[in-house]
Design a protein around this motif. Structure first.
Motif, PDB file in Angstrom:
ATOM      1  N   LYS A 180       0.814  -1.220   0.000  1.00 27.08           N
ATOM      2  CA  LYS A 180       0.000   0.000   0.000  1.00 27.08           C
ATOM      3  C   LYS A 180       0.846   1.269   0.000  1.00 27.08           C
ATOM      4  O   LYS A 180       0.305   2.382  -0.013  1.00 27.08           O
ATOM      5  CB  LYS A 180      -0.929   0.000   1.222  1.00 27.08           C
ATOM      6  CG  LYS A 180      -1.911  -1.167   1.247  1.00 27.08           C
ATOM      7  CD  LYS A 180      -2.825  -1.105   2.459  1.00 27.08           C
ATOM      8  CE  LYS A 180      -3.808  -2.264   2.459  1.00 27.08           C
ATOM      9  NZ  LYS A 180      -4.729  -2.214   1.298  1.00 27.08           N
ATOM     10  N   ALA A 181       2.175   1.109   0.012  1.00 29.45           N
ATOM     11  CA  ALA A 181       3.065   2.264   0.083  1.00 29.45           C
ATOM     12  C   ALA A 181       3.047   3.040  -1.231  1.00 29.45           C
ATOM     13  O   ALA A 181       3.194   2.470  -2.314  1.00 29.45           O
ATOM     14  CB  ALA A 181       4.484   1.816   0.418  1.00 29.45           C
ATOM     15  N   ARG A 182       2.892   4.353  -1.129  1.00 21.81           N
ATOM     16  CA  ARG A 182       2.894   5.220  -2.307  1.00 21.81           C
ATOM     17  C   ARG A 182       4.151   6.076  -2.383  1.00 21.81           C
ATOM     18  O   ARG A 182       4.383   6.750  -3.381  1.00 21.81           O
ATOM     19  CB  ARG A 182       1.678   6.145  -2.282  1.00 21.81           C
ATOM     20  CG  ARG A 182       0.338   5.440  -2.221  1.00 21.81           C
ATOM     21  CD  ARG A 182      -0.817   6.408  -2.489  1.00 21.81           C
ATOM     22  NE  ARG A 182      -0.755   7.589  -1.634  1.00 21.81           N
ATOM     23  CZ  ARG A 182      -1.305   7.681  -0.421  1.00 21.81           C
ATOM     24  NH1 ARG A 182      -1.953   6.641   0.089  1.00 21.81           N
ATOM     25  NH2 ARG A 182      -1.208   8.795   0.286  1.00 21.81           N
ATOM     26  N   GLY A 183       4.952   6.066  -1.330  1.00 25.10           N
ATOM     27  CA  GLY A 183       6.111   6.945  -1.269  1.00 25.10           C
ATOM     28  C   GLY A 183       7.259   6.485  -2.140  1.00 25.10           C
ATOM     29  O   GLY A 183       7.438   5.286  -2.393  1.00 25.10           O
ATOM     30  N   GLU A 184       8.062   7.456  -2.582  1.00 27.73           N
ATOM     31  CA  GLU A 184       9.296   7.124  -3.298  1.00 27.73           C
ATOM     32  C   GLU A 184      10.273   6.428  -2.355  1.00 27.73           C
ATOM     33  O   GLU A 184      11.039   5.557  -2.765  1.00 27.73           O
ATOM     34  CB  GLU A 184       9.928   8.393  -3.864  1.00 27.73           C
ATOM     35  CG  GLU A 184      11.227   8.156  -4.616  1.00 27.73           C
ATOM     36  CD  GLU A 184      11.877   9.438  -5.121  1.00 27.73           C
ATOM     37  OE1 GLU A 184      13.055   9.385  -5.557  1.00 27.73           O
ATOM     38  OE2 GLU A 184      11.227  10.500  -5.065  1.00 27.73           O
ATOM     39  N   PHE A 185      10.228   6.821  -1.080  1.00 30.71           N
ATOM     40  CA  PHE A 185      11.054   6.210  -0.047  1.00 30.71           C
ATOM     41  C   PHE A 185      10.146   5.718   1.074  1.00 30.71           C
ATOM     42  O   PHE A 185       9.014   6.187   1.233  1.00 30.71           O
ATOM     43  CB  PHE A 185      12.066   7.210   0.508  1.00 30.71           C
ATOM     44  CG  PHE A 185      12.922   7.850  -0.544  1.00 30.71           C
ATOM     45  CD1 PHE A 185      13.823   7.099  -1.273  1.00 30.71           C
ATOM     46  CD2 PHE A 185      12.819   9.207  -0.812  1.00 30.71           C
ATOM     47  CE1 PHE A 185      14.609   7.686  -2.252  1.00 30.71           C
ATOM     48  CE2 PHE A 185      13.598   9.807  -1.783  1.00 30.71           C
ATOM     49  CZ  PHE A 185      14.494   9.043  -2.512  1.00 30.71           C
ATOM     50  N   CYS A 186      10.656   4.758   1.846  1.00 35.21           N
ATOM     51  CA  CYS A 186       9.888   4.275   2.989  1.00 35.21           C
ATOM     52  C   CYS A 186      10.828   3.917   4.124  1.00 35.21           C
ATOM     53  O   CYS A 186      12.020   3.680   3.915  1.00 35.21           O
ATOM     54  CB  CYS A 186       9.009   3.074   2.611  1.00 35.21           C
ATOM     55  SG  CYS A 186       9.915   1.569   2.179  1.00 35.21           S
ATOM     56  N   VAL A 187      10.271   3.900   5.336  1.00 35.89           N
ATOM     57  CA  VAL A 187      11.051   3.611   6.530  1.00 35.89           C
ATOM     58  C   VAL A 187      10.164   2.855   7.503  1.00 35.89           C
ATOM     59  O   VAL A 187       8.930   2.964   7.455  1.00 35.89           O
ATOM     60  CB  VAL A 187      11.574   4.919   7.180  1.00 35.89           C
ATOM     61  CG1 VAL A 187      10.414   5.786   7.649  1.00 35.89           C
ATOM     62  CG2 VAL A 187      12.532   4.637   8.338  1.00 35.89           C
ATOM     63  N   ILE A 188      10.806   2.087   8.403  1.00 30.79           N
ATOM     64  CA  ILE A 188      10.084   1.386   9.471  1.00 30.79           C
ATOM     65  C   ILE A 188      10.410   2.056  10.802  1.00 30.79           C
ATOM     66  O   ILE A 188      11.576   2.344  11.106  1.00 30.79           O
ATOM     67  CB  ILE A 188      10.497  -0.092   9.555  1.00 30.79           C
ATOM     68  CG1 ILE A 188      10.153  -0.832   8.273  1.00 30.79           C
ATOM     69  CG2 ILE A 188       9.799  -0.784  10.728  1.00 30.79           C
ATOM     70  CD1 ILE A 188      10.625  -2.262   8.272  1.00 30.79           C
ATOM     71  N   TYR A 189       9.369   2.295  11.606  1.00 34.88           N
ATOM     72  CA  TYR A 189       9.550   2.698  12.994  1.00 34.88           C
ATOM     73  C   TYR A 189       8.730   1.769  13.871  1.00 34.88           C
ATOM     74  O   TYR A 189       7.609   1.393  13.517  1.00 34.88           O
ATOM     75  CB  TYR A 189       9.094   4.145  13.224  1.00 34.88           C
ATOM     76  CG  TYR A 189       9.982   5.188  12.583  1.00 34.88           C
ATOM     77  CD1 TYR A 189      11.364   5.163  12.778  1.00 34.88           C
ATOM     78  CD2 TYR A 189       9.441   6.197  11.793  1.00 34.88           C
ATOM     79  CE1 TYR A 189      12.177   6.111  12.195  1.00 34.88           C
ATOM     80  CE2 TYR A 189      10.256   7.160  11.211  1.00 34.88           C
ATOM     81  CZ  TYR A 189      11.627   7.103  11.407  1.00 34.88           C
ATOM     82  OH  TYR A 189      12.439   8.048  10.826  1.00 34.88           O
ATOM     83  N   ASP A 190       9.309   1.405  15.025  1.00 33.79           N
ATOM     84  CA  ASP A 190       8.587   0.599  16.001  1.00 33.79           C
ATOM     85  C   ASP A 190       7.775   1.502  16.930  1.00 33.79           C
ATOM     86  O   ASP A 190       7.944   2.727  16.948  1.00 33.79           O
ATOM     87  CB  ASP A 190       9.568  -0.246  16.823  1.00 33.79           C
ATOM     88  CG  ASP A 190      10.016  -1.496  16.076  1.00 33.79           C
ATOM     89  OD1 ASP A 190       9.378  -1.847  15.065  1.00 33.79           O
ATOM     90  OD2 ASP A 190      11.001  -2.113  16.512  1.00 33.79           O
ATOM     91  N   ALA A 191       6.929   0.870  17.743  1.00 31.36           N
ATOM     92  CA  ALA A 191       5.986   1.622  18.570  1.00 31.36           C
ATOM     93  C   ALA A 191       6.673   2.544  19.565  1.00 31.36           C
ATOM     94  O   ALA A 191       6.164   3.620  19.881  1.00 31.36           O
ATOM     95  CB  ALA A 191       5.063   0.651  19.305  1.00 31.36           C
ATOM     96  N   GLU A 192       7.833   2.147  20.090  1.00 28.09           N
ATOM     97  CA  GLU A 192       8.482   2.950  21.132  1.00 28.09           C
ATOM     98  C   GLU A 192       9.547   3.892  20.571  1.00 28.09           C
ATOM     99  O   GLU A 192      10.244   4.575  21.326  1.00 28.09           O
ATOM    100  CB  GLU A 192       9.106   2.033  22.189  1.00 28.09           C
ATOM    101  CG  GLU A 192      10.494   1.507  21.872  1.00 28.09           C
ATOM    102  CD  GLU A 192      10.532   0.319  20.922  1.00 28.09           C
ATOM    103  OE1 GLU A 192      11.568  -0.350  20.843  1.00 28.09           O
ATOM    104  OE2 GLU A 192       9.518   0.077  20.242  1.00 28.09           O
ATOM    105  N   ASP A 193       9.681   3.967  19.245  1.00 36.46           N
ATOM    106  CA  ASP A 193      10.752   4.750  18.635  1.00 36.46           C
ATOM    107  C   ASP A 193      10.552   6.254  18.805  1.00 36.46           C
ATOM    108  O   ASP A 193       9.426   6.757  18.748  1.00 36.46           O
ATOM    109  CB  ASP A 193      10.870   4.424  17.148  1.00 36.46           C
ATOM    110  CG  ASP A 193      11.562   3.095  16.901  1.00 36.46           C
ATOM    111  OD1 ASP A 193      11.943   2.440  17.882  1.00 36.46           O
ATOM    112  OD2 ASP A 193      11.721   2.724  15.723  1.00 36.46           O
ATOM    113  N   ARG A 194      11.696   6.944  18.973  1.00 41.83           N
ATOM    114  CA  ARG A 194      11.700   8.402  19.035  1.00 41.83           C
ATOM    115  C   ARG A 194      12.754   8.905  18.050  1.00 41.83           C
ATOM    116  O   ARG A 194      13.875   9.243  18.428  1.00 41.83           O
ATOM    117  CB  ARG A 194      12.009   8.894  20.456  1.00 41.83           C
ATOM    118  CG  ARG A 194      11.058   8.326  21.477  1.00 41.83           C
ATOM    119  CD  ARG A 194      11.055   9.012  22.825  1.00 41.83           C
ATOM    120  NE  ARG A 194      12.345   9.357  23.386  1.00 41.83           N
ATOM    121  CZ  ARG A 194      12.547   9.617  24.679  1.00 41.83           C
ATOM    122  NH1 ARG A 194      11.528   9.523  25.523  1.00 41.83           N
ATOM    123  NH2 ARG A 194      13.730   9.944  25.128  1.00 41.83           N
ATOM    124  N   PRO A 195      12.421   8.952  16.748  1.00 39.43           N
ATOM    125  CA  PRO A 195      13.410   9.383  15.749  1.00 39.43           C
ATOM    126  C   PRO A 195      13.667  10.877  15.806  1.00 39.43           C
ATOM    127  O   PRO A 195      12.795  11.656  16.211  1.00 39.43           O
ATOM    128  CB  PRO A 195      12.752   8.993  14.416  1.00 39.43           C
ATOM    129  CG  PRO A 195      11.285   9.001  14.703  1.00 39.43           C
ATOM    130  CD  PRO A 195      11.145   8.570  16.138  1.00 39.43           C
TER     131      PRO A 195
END
Length: 491
Positions: A180-195
């Motif tokens: 379902k991704a429409r982005g040119e780029f993609c990334v994964i973040y977990d529930a507790e992440d603080r990027p």
């Protein structure tokens, strides 16, 4: 939108062993048993002591190789051309020129941390109209779905329900999101992440500057609660050494980088061409890093931090670590099904580094208890019971490895602490052999789970929200990590 390729069965962890691996293993075991039986009844050939000496010598050589490799990566980190951007660089690409970016957020039983997660992601320094944040929620996760129903989501958030099916793993959920991704780029973040708020913009800038063969940029992970207890101090030191030193060393020498579980940024089309993640591998990140290298593509390290919650409860830590080790074994077995083909695709340097990074390192974690037991036998009874297994050369090399090798590994962890500003954790590294003992406990749990088909692909859930964010922040401000100056961007 391009479709996602299918991962070949030979590169999937759906099966533990290929037919070739099963036949080879059975043949080697049969030959060994046959040779020992022949010696017992006829006296022909080497006896059990010879095989014991050979095993000890081989394991000792593996220890030496693994320690030397880890030291080379750690001490080579300072010459690594990691991607580093100053605040003024971020505006190089105007906001209106930024591409659509997809953020995949796999969630399972995360009702407690959901409000914090949504707040952090909504504060990312990226145009909301160019963000697609997919919240991937299991169909039977009533708690998370219930918590989500009480929240008014911003337009950039989309909820994706993962149909109930086996295996119930994070990579399977991410594959559904990738479709379902429409982005040119993609990334994964977990529930507790603080990027870092500007991490997506740094990633876009990196991809615009780098060659097309670089299909993934890995940000650095560290823990926001290193001071909760001794366990979190050791865990934080381990992460600091890995992401701030070891992976930079792999980057410097252009070796295959086993990705971290989150904050890995991809060119979406390349990720689809790779087939996404292996739904049956419980360290899908490490596996994907090897598949990228086998394709002839590259991963680069980027100086941008994502903070996570370090496990502060022993049982929770063992569950998480056993899953990681189980996945490392899966990954090593998958990619050694056709070793000659692997060697041709990786090249000699990457081939050797792959074994030292995943296979042999995990092996030493499993055999550590045997050598600890032999050391205790020597301390309490002398050499009479183990002398035969240790010829002089092996004995001296083994003692040197045990004393000097352990000291150097502790020194590497201390260096990681200093690199990340975790100064109070340095003295805790003197007790880190106890932490390595816990790793062996987790390794055997992983090993026995692999032997059980019903537990082979079981995803042991890591419980988040064990530490209060406010109290951890107060401790963090008392000694905030500082990042040492790094080399400028080169390619």
């Amino acid at each position: 939108m391009s479709t996602t390729a299918v991962i070949p069965d030979e590169l999937s962890a759906r099966r533990l062993l290929s037919r070739g691996q099963a036949v080879t293993g059975t043949l080697v075991l049969a030959l060994l048993v046959g040779a020992l039986t022949l010696h017992v009844f006829t006296g022909w050939g080497p006896g059990p002591i010879w095989y014991g000496q050979a095993a000890v010598a081989i394991v000792t050589a593996i220890y030496v190789a693994v320690i030397a490799f880890k030291l080379a990566m750690v001490f080579g980190a300072w010459g690594s051309p990691v991607l580093r951007f100053e605040p003024s660089d971020i505006d190089t690409i105007p906001r209106e020129m930024l591409p659509l970016y997809t953020v995949l957020v796999p969630l399972h039983r995360e009702a407690e941390v959901l409000p914090f997660l949504l707040k952090r992601l909504s504060q990312m320094d990226y145009p909301p109209e160019k963000l697609q944040i997919l919240l991937l929620i299991e169909e039977d996760d009533d708690a998370t779905r219930g918590a989500l129903a009480t929240i008014d989501l911003l337009p950039q958030f989309e909820v994706v329900i993962i149909p109930h099916s086996n295996p119930k793993t994070k990579p399977k959920a991410c594959n559904v999101g990738l479709e379902k991704a429409r982005g040119e780029f993609c990334v994964i973040y977990d529930a507790e992440d603080r990027p870092d708020p500007d991490q997506l913009r740094k990633s876009v800038l990196a991809f615009r500057l780098l060659a097309d063969r670089v299909v993934c940029v890995q940000a650095e992970l560290q823990y926001w609660n290193p001071w909760t207890n001794w366990l979190t101090q050791c865990f934080a030191a381990e992460y600091a050494t890995n992401f701030s030193l070891s992976l930079r060393g792999l980057d410097r020498h252009r070796l295959a980088i086993p990705l971290g579980g989150t904050s890995n940024h991809f060119r979406t089309d390349a990720l689809r061409a790779l087939g996404g993640w292996d739904a049956y591998n419980v360290t899908e990140d490490a596996d994907l890093g090897i598949r990228i290298a086998r394709r002839g593509w590259d991963v680069r390290m980027m100086v941008s931090v994502t903070e996570e919650e370090a496990n502060s409860h022993l049982g929770n830590w063992v569950r998480q670590r056993s899953r990681w080790i189980k996945g490392y074994i899966q990954t090593w077995l998958v990619h050694t099904r056709h070793p000659v083909k692997l060697w041709r695709e990786l090249g000699t340097r990457r081939f050797i580094a792959f074994h030292l990074t995943l296979g042999f390192s995990t092996f030493t974690t499993l055999v550590n208890p045997f050598f600890w037991v032999m050391t205790l036998i020597y301390v309490f009874t002398g050499t009479q019971y183990i002398e035969a297994l240790f010829p002089a050369v092996v004995l001296y090399l083994g003692v040197l490895t045990m004393i000097l090798g352990n000291f150097l590994m502790m020194y590497c962890l201390m260096t990681g602490c200093m690199e990340r500003g975790l100064h109070r954790a340095v003295r805790a590294m003197l007790t880190v052999p106890l932490y390595w003992g816990l790793m062996s406990v987790a390794a055997y749990k992983a090993f026995f789970q692999l032997l059980r088909p019903s537990r082979r692909h079981y995803w042991e859930l890591t419980e988040h929200g064990l530490v209060d964010h406010a109290s951890a922040h107060e401790e963090e401000t008392a000694e905030r990590p500082a990042t040492a100056p790094l080399p400028a961007l080169t390619d």
